[in-house]
Design a protein around this motif. Structure first.
Motif, PDB file in Angstrom:
ATOM      1  N   THR A   1      21.193  22.474  34.336  1.00 52.35           N
ATOM      2  CA  THR A   1      20.688  22.765  32.989  1.00 52.35           C
ATOM      3  C   THR A   1      20.512  21.504  32.153  1.00 52.35           C
ATOM      4  O   THR A   1      19.724  21.493  31.224  1.00 52.35           O
ATOM      5  CB  THR A   1      21.631  23.738  32.253  1.00 52.35           C
ATOM      6  N   ASN A   2      21.219  20.441  32.474  1.00 56.64           N
ATOM      7  CA  ASN A   2      21.107  19.203  31.705  1.00 56.64           C
ATOM      8  C   ASN A   2      19.984  18.299  32.188  1.00 56.64           C
ATOM      9  O   ASN A   2      19.852  17.184  31.699  1.00 56.64           O
ATOM     10  CB  ASN A   2      22.424  18.432  31.743  1.00 56.64           C
ATOM     11  N   ILE A   3      19.184  18.759  33.118  1.00 57.34           N
ATOM     12  CA  ILE A   3      18.101  17.920  33.628  1.00 57.34           C
ATOM     13  C   ILE A   3      17.117  17.587  32.514  1.00 57.34           C
ATOM     14  O   ILE A   3      16.594  16.473  32.449  1.00 57.34           O
ATOM     15  CB  ILE A   3      17.397  18.579  34.839  1.00 57.34           C
ATOM     16  N   MET A   4      16.884  18.513  31.601  1.00 53.74           N
ATOM     17  CA  MET A   4      15.947  18.251  30.503  1.00 53.74           C
ATOM     18  C   MET A   4      16.487  17.185  29.554  1.00 53.74           C
ATOM     19  O   MET A   4      15.731  16.338  29.091  1.00 53.74           O
ATOM     20  CB  MET A   4      15.628  19.548  29.741  1.00 53.74           C
ATOM     21  N   THR A   5      17.766  17.225  29.250  1.00 52.02           N
ATOM     22  CA  THR A   5      18.316  16.208  28.354  1.00 52.02           C
ATOM     23  C   THR A   5      18.261  14.826  29.006  1.00 52.02           C
ATOM     24  O   THR A   5      17.999  13.832  28.324  1.00 52.02           O
ATOM     25  CB  THR A   5      19.767  16.534  27.946  1.00 52.02           C
ATOM     26  N   THR A   6      18.466  14.760  30.308  1.00 55.94           N
ATOM     27  CA  THR A   6      18.382  13.485  31.011  1.00 55.94           C
ATOM     28  C   THR A   6      16.952  12.965  31.008  1.00 55.94           C
ATOM     29  O   THR A   6      16.715  11.779  30.764  1.00 55.94           O
ATOM     30  CB  THR A   6      18.899  13.636  32.449  1.00 55.94           C
ATOM     31  N   VAL A   7      15.984  13.834  31.253  1.00 60.88           N
ATOM     32  CA  VAL A   7      14.581  13.432  31.247  1.00 60.88           C
ATOM     33  C   VAL A   7      14.168  12.978  29.846  1.00 60.88           C
ATOM     34  O   VAL A   7      13.513  11.936  29.686  1.00 60.88           O
ATOM     35  CB  VAL A   7      13.676  14.583  31.750  1.00 60.88           C
ATOM     36  N   ILE A   8      14.564  13.729  28.829  1.00 64.37           N
ATOM     37  CA  ILE A   8      14.221  13.364  27.450  1.00 64.37           C
ATOM     38  C   ILE A   8      14.845  12.023  27.080  1.00 64.37           C
ATOM     39  O   ILE A   8      14.203  11.169  26.464  1.00 64.37           O
ATOM     40  CB  ILE A   8      14.643  14.480  26.473  1.00 64.37           C
ATOM     41  N   GLU A   9      16.088  11.816  27.478  1.00 59.79           N
ATOM     42  CA  GLU A   9      16.738  10.539  27.168  1.00 59.79           C
ATOM     43  C   GLU A   9      16.038   9.382  27.879  1.00 59.79           C
ATOM     44  O   GLU A   9      15.839   8.322  27.292  1.00 59.79           O
ATOM     45  CB  GLU A   9      18.214  10.576  27.542  1.00 59.79           C
ATOM     46  N   LEU A  10      15.646   9.583  29.123  1.00 69.04           N
ATOM     47  CA  LEU A  10      14.902   8.536  29.832  1.00 69.04           C
ATOM     48  C   LEU A  10      13.561   8.254  29.156  1.00 69.04           C
ATOM     49  O   LEU A  10      13.139   7.102  29.066  1.00 69.04           O
ATOM     50  CB  LEU A  10      14.675   8.933  31.289  1.00 69.04           C
ATOM     51  N   ILE A  11      12.905   9.302  28.677  1.00 66.42           N
ATOM     52  CA  ILE A  11      11.620   9.121  27.981  1.00 66.42           C
ATOM     53  C   ILE A  11      11.807   8.253  26.740  1.00 66.42           C
ATOM     54  O   ILE A  11      10.949   7.434  26.408  1.00 66.42           O
ATOM     55  CB  ILE A  11      11.005  10.492  27.622  1.00 66.42           C
ATOM     56  N   PHE A  12      12.936   8.402  26.053  1.00 62.06           N
ATOM     57  CA  PHE A  12      13.175   7.607  24.854  1.00 62.06           C
ATOM     58  C   PHE A  12      13.802   6.246  25.139  1.00 62.06           C
ATOM     59  O   PHE A  12      13.620   5.305  24.377  1.00 62.06           O
ATOM     60  CB  PHE A  12      14.050   8.385  23.862  1.00 62.06           C
ATOM     61  N   VAL A  13      14.571   6.131  26.216  1.00 59.17           N
ATOM     62  CA  VAL A  13      15.245   4.862  26.529  1.00 59.17           C
ATOM     63  C   VAL A  13      14.276   3.850  27.138  1.00 59.17           C
ATOM     64  O   VAL A  13      14.297   2.673  26.765  1.00 59.17           O
ATOM     65  CB  VAL A  13      16.447   5.100  27.476  1.00 59.17           C
ATOM     66  N   LEU A  14      13.443   4.271  28.057  1.00 61.84           N
ATOM     67  CA  LEU A  14      12.570   3.329  28.769  1.00 61.84           C
ATOM     68  C   LEU A  14      11.675   2.493  27.841  1.00 61.84           C
ATOM     69  O   LEU A  14      11.550   1.291  28.047  1.00 61.84           O
ATOM     70  CB  LEU A  14      11.745   4.059  29.828  1.00 61.84           C
ATOM     71  N   PRO A  15      11.050   3.061  26.802  1.00 57.86           N
ATOM     72  CA  PRO A  15      10.206   2.229  25.935  1.00 57.86           C
ATOM     73  C   PRO A  15      10.982   1.240  25.056  1.00 57.86           C
ATOM     74  O   PRO A  15      10.379   0.364  24.452  1.00 57.86           O
ATOM     75  CB  PRO A  15       9.470   3.241  25.048  1.00 57.86           C
TER      76      PRO A  15
END
Length: 126
Positions: free
Chosen positions: A100-114
């Protein structure tokens, strides 16, 4: 002299530090019950040790991320990629309660990478 860091770096770093502290606090269920939070206890020692090590890793990554250190950025990215792989493996093994936390991990990566540019730009010496 205080360095100005972007709000997204502050938000991500603070939220991860808070999550790590709550995760460490969850190792002491009696303490959390005083605040009205109840946790599912795991009596397996290896689960407790792994949870503690991951929480300490997240605290260190958050500290480096908030201080705009290159190693903090890469530790935060690797931490999220590690959990992304774990969650994908849980989905493949038909364990949806762990994924269930896969979305929070993906969202965090989307914000961390830039935010990489803030860790590699030259700052004036003090």
């Amino acid at each position: 002299m205080s360095e100005k860091r972007p709000w997204i770096v502050t938000f991500i770093g603070d939220m991860n530090m808070l999550f790590a502290l709550v995760s460490i606090a969850s190792l002491f269920p009696g303490f959390l019950e005083g605040f009205g939070f109840y946790t599912i206890q795991s009596y397996v020692l290896s689960n407790t040790v792994i949870k503690l090590l991951l929480s300490i890793t997240l605290l260190i990554a958050s500290y480096g991320f908030l201080k705009l250190k290159k190693w903090g950025y890469w530790l935060m990215v690797n931490y999220n990629i590690f959990f992304l792989i774990v969650y994908i493996c849980c989905l493949r093994n038909k364990q949806p309660y762990l994924s269930t936390n896969i979305m929070t991990t993906v969202i965090e990566l989307i914000f961390v990478l830039p935010t990489k540019k803030y860790f590699y730009e030259e700052r004036f010496p003090t």
